[in-house]
Design a protein around this motif. Structure first.
Motif, PDB file in Angstrom:
ATOM      1  N   ILE A  83       0.863  -1.180   0.000  1.00 14.45           N
ATOM      2  CA  ILE A  83       0.000   0.000   0.000  1.00 14.45           C
ATOM      3  C   ILE A  83       0.902   1.235   0.000  1.00 14.45           C
ATOM      4  O   ILE A  83       1.853   1.312   0.783  1.00 14.45           O
ATOM      5  N   VAL A  84       0.598   2.181  -0.875  1.00 14.92           N
ATOM      6  CA  VAL A  84       1.330   3.449  -0.918  1.00 14.92           C
ATOM      7  C   VAL A  84       0.424   4.518  -0.326  1.00 14.92           C
ATOM      8  O   VAL A  84      -0.668   4.776  -0.847  1.00 14.92           O
ATOM      9  N   HIS A  85       0.864   5.119   0.774  1.00 13.56           N
ATOM     10  CA  HIS A  85       0.109   6.178   1.440  1.00 13.56           C
ATOM     11  C   HIS A  85       0.715   7.515   1.020  1.00 13.56           C
ATOM     12  O   HIS A  85       1.897   7.758   1.257  1.00 13.56           O
ATOM     13  N   VAL A  86      -0.096   8.373   0.406  1.00 21.78           N
ATOM     14  CA  VAL A  86       0.364   9.688  -0.036  1.00 21.78           C
ATOM     15  C   VAL A  86      -0.358  10.736   0.802  1.00 21.78           C
ATOM     16  O   VAL A  86      -1.588  10.789   0.809  1.00 21.78           O
ATOM     17  N   LEU A  87       0.406  11.552   1.528  1.00 22.69           N
ATOM     18  CA  LEU A  87      -0.157  12.670   2.286  1.00 22.69           C
ATOM     19  C   LEU A  87       0.292  13.947   1.590  1.00 22.69           C
ATOM     20  O   LEU A  87       1.465  14.321   1.637  1.00 22.69           O
ATOM     21  N   LYS A 148      -3.473   5.031  -1.354  1.00 22.24           N
ATOM     22  CA  LYS A 148      -4.378   5.750  -0.463  1.00 22.24           C
ATOM     23  C   LYS A 148      -3.873   7.187  -0.405  1.00 22.24           C
ATOM     24  O   LYS A 148      -2.788   7.444   0.098  1.00 22.24           O
ATOM     25  N   VAL A 149      -4.676   8.095  -0.945  1.00 16.62           N
ATOM     26  CA  VAL A 149      -4.274   9.485  -1.052  1.00 16.62           C
ATOM     27  C   VAL A 149      -5.047  10.300  -0.025  1.00 16.62           C
ATOM     28  O   VAL A 149      -6.264  10.167   0.096  1.00 16.62           O
ATOM     29  N   LYS A 150      -4.322  11.136   0.713  1.00 19.74           N
ATOM     30  CA  LYS A 150      -4.944  11.969   1.736  1.00 19.74           C
ATOM     31  C   LYS A 150      -4.455  13.403   1.557  1.00 19.74           C
ATOM     32  O   LYS A 150      -3.266  13.635   1.391  1.00 19.74           O
ATOM     33  N   GLY A 151      -5.351  14.345   1.609  1.00 19.17           N
ATOM     34  CA  GLY A 151      -4.974  15.744   1.515  1.00 19.17           C
ATOM     35  C   GLY A 151      -5.363  16.371   0.191  1.00 19.17           C
ATOM     36  O   GLY A 151      -5.730  15.689  -0.759  1.00 19.17           O
ATOM     37  N   GLN A 152      -5.246  17.698   0.139  1.00 21.70           N
ATOM     38  CA  GLN A 152      -5.652  18.446  -1.048  1.00 21.70           C
ATOM     39  C   GLN A 152      -4.493  19.184  -1.694  1.00 21.70           C
ATOM     40  O   GLN A 152      -4.710  20.084  -2.497  1.00 21.70           O
ATOM     41  N   GLY A 153      -3.280  18.833  -1.366  1.00 18.40           N
ATOM     42  CA  GLY A 153      -2.119  19.578  -1.852  1.00 18.40           C
ATOM     43  C   GLY A 153      -1.889  19.432  -3.339  1.00 18.40           C
ATOM     44  O   GLY A 153      -2.450  18.566  -4.003  1.00 18.40           O
ATOM     45  N   PRO A 154      -1.026  20.288  -3.891  1.00 22.22           N
ATOM     46  CA  PRO A 154      -0.766  20.283  -5.327  1.00 22.22           C
ATOM     47  C   PRO A 154       0.024  19.059  -5.803  1.00 22.22           C
ATOM     48  O   PRO A 154       0.026  18.772  -6.991  1.00 22.22           O
ATOM     49  N   GLY A 155       0.648  18.330  -4.905  1.00 19.87           N
ATOM     50  CA  GLY A 155       1.433  17.175  -5.306  1.00 19.87           C
ATOM     51  C   GLY A 155       0.656  15.886  -5.378  1.00 19.87           C
ATOM     52  O   GLY A 155       1.210  14.814  -5.607  1.00 19.87           O
ATOM     53  N   ARG A 156      -0.620  15.954  -5.223  1.00 17.36           N
ATOM     54  CA  ARG A 156      -1.485  14.785  -5.147  1.00 17.36           C
ATOM     55  C   ARG A 156      -1.444  13.935  -6.411  1.00 17.36           C
ATOM     56  O   ARG A 156      -1.115  12.746  -6.373  1.00 17.36           O
TER      57      ARG A 156
END
Length: 191
Positions: A83-87, A148-156
């Motif tokens: 699982i790759v978690h992206v914040l 699993k992507v979390k957040g609203q940043g520009p790097g999403r």
């Protein structure tokens, strides 16, 4: 007067060398009997003990006795699914790669890569962070991942794209961003 000073300096240098040689002999006796080295002045700092050992070797011109150092290969486990978690926040992007149980296989952030300031939130930085974390996870022979992507940043989006570009098979992409709570705004209106 000058010759007396030179004579005193020479005597002090010889006395220092003899003292160091006595310490080396005491160190050898301790190591022969299997006792721990106690040459370090700070507890738990192996660099100080190594520096003093190197000084003894310089003085006597020989290697200190002891066991030959053996090199052990690091045994890694093989993980096929992860699982790759992206914040992705407005200030930073953090990527963590885990197995299905949650054990970390690799992680990276913009700060870890040495990027500072406003550049940490850019899409290109998110791509670099994602690639770094995935390269660490490749040591475990990871093949397919779910995101699993979390957040609203520009790097999403850039982070998600970098994971698929590096060669992992992406099975699913899930958005785990928490919805903003209405309770706080309702409380303000009630006042």
């Amino acid at each position: 007067m000058m010759t007396v000073l030179i004579w005193i300096a020479t005597a002090l240098a010889i006395a220092g060398a003899l003292y160091s040689a006595e310490r080396l002999i005491a160190w050898r006796k301790r190591s022969e009997f299997g006792q721990r080295e106690k040459t370090s002045k700070k507890v738990g700092d192996p660099r100080l003990a190594a520096e003093e050992r190197d000084q003894f070797i310089e003085i006597l011109g020989e290697l200190a006795p002891g066991k030959d150092e053996e090199v052990h290969e690091k045994v890694t486990r093989q993980v096929s699914v992860g699982i790759v978690h992206v914040l992705a926040t407005f200030k930073n992007t953090i990527v963590t790669v885990t197995d299905e149980k949650g054990a970390v296989l690799g992680w990276s952030s913009a700060g870890k890569l040495g990027i500072k300031g406003g550049k940490k939130s850019k899409a290109f930085t998110a791509k670099l962070v994602s690639q770094d974390a995935c390269k660490q996870a490749m040591a475990y022979e990871l093949k397919e991942v779910s995101l699993k992507v979390k957040g609203q940043g520009p790097g999403r989006e850039a982070a998600v794209q970098a994971v698929s570009d590096i060669g992992f098979e992406v099975t699913s992409v899930e958005d785990v961003t928490e919805a903003p709570r209405k309770e706080s705004s309702e409380a303000k209106v009630a006042q």
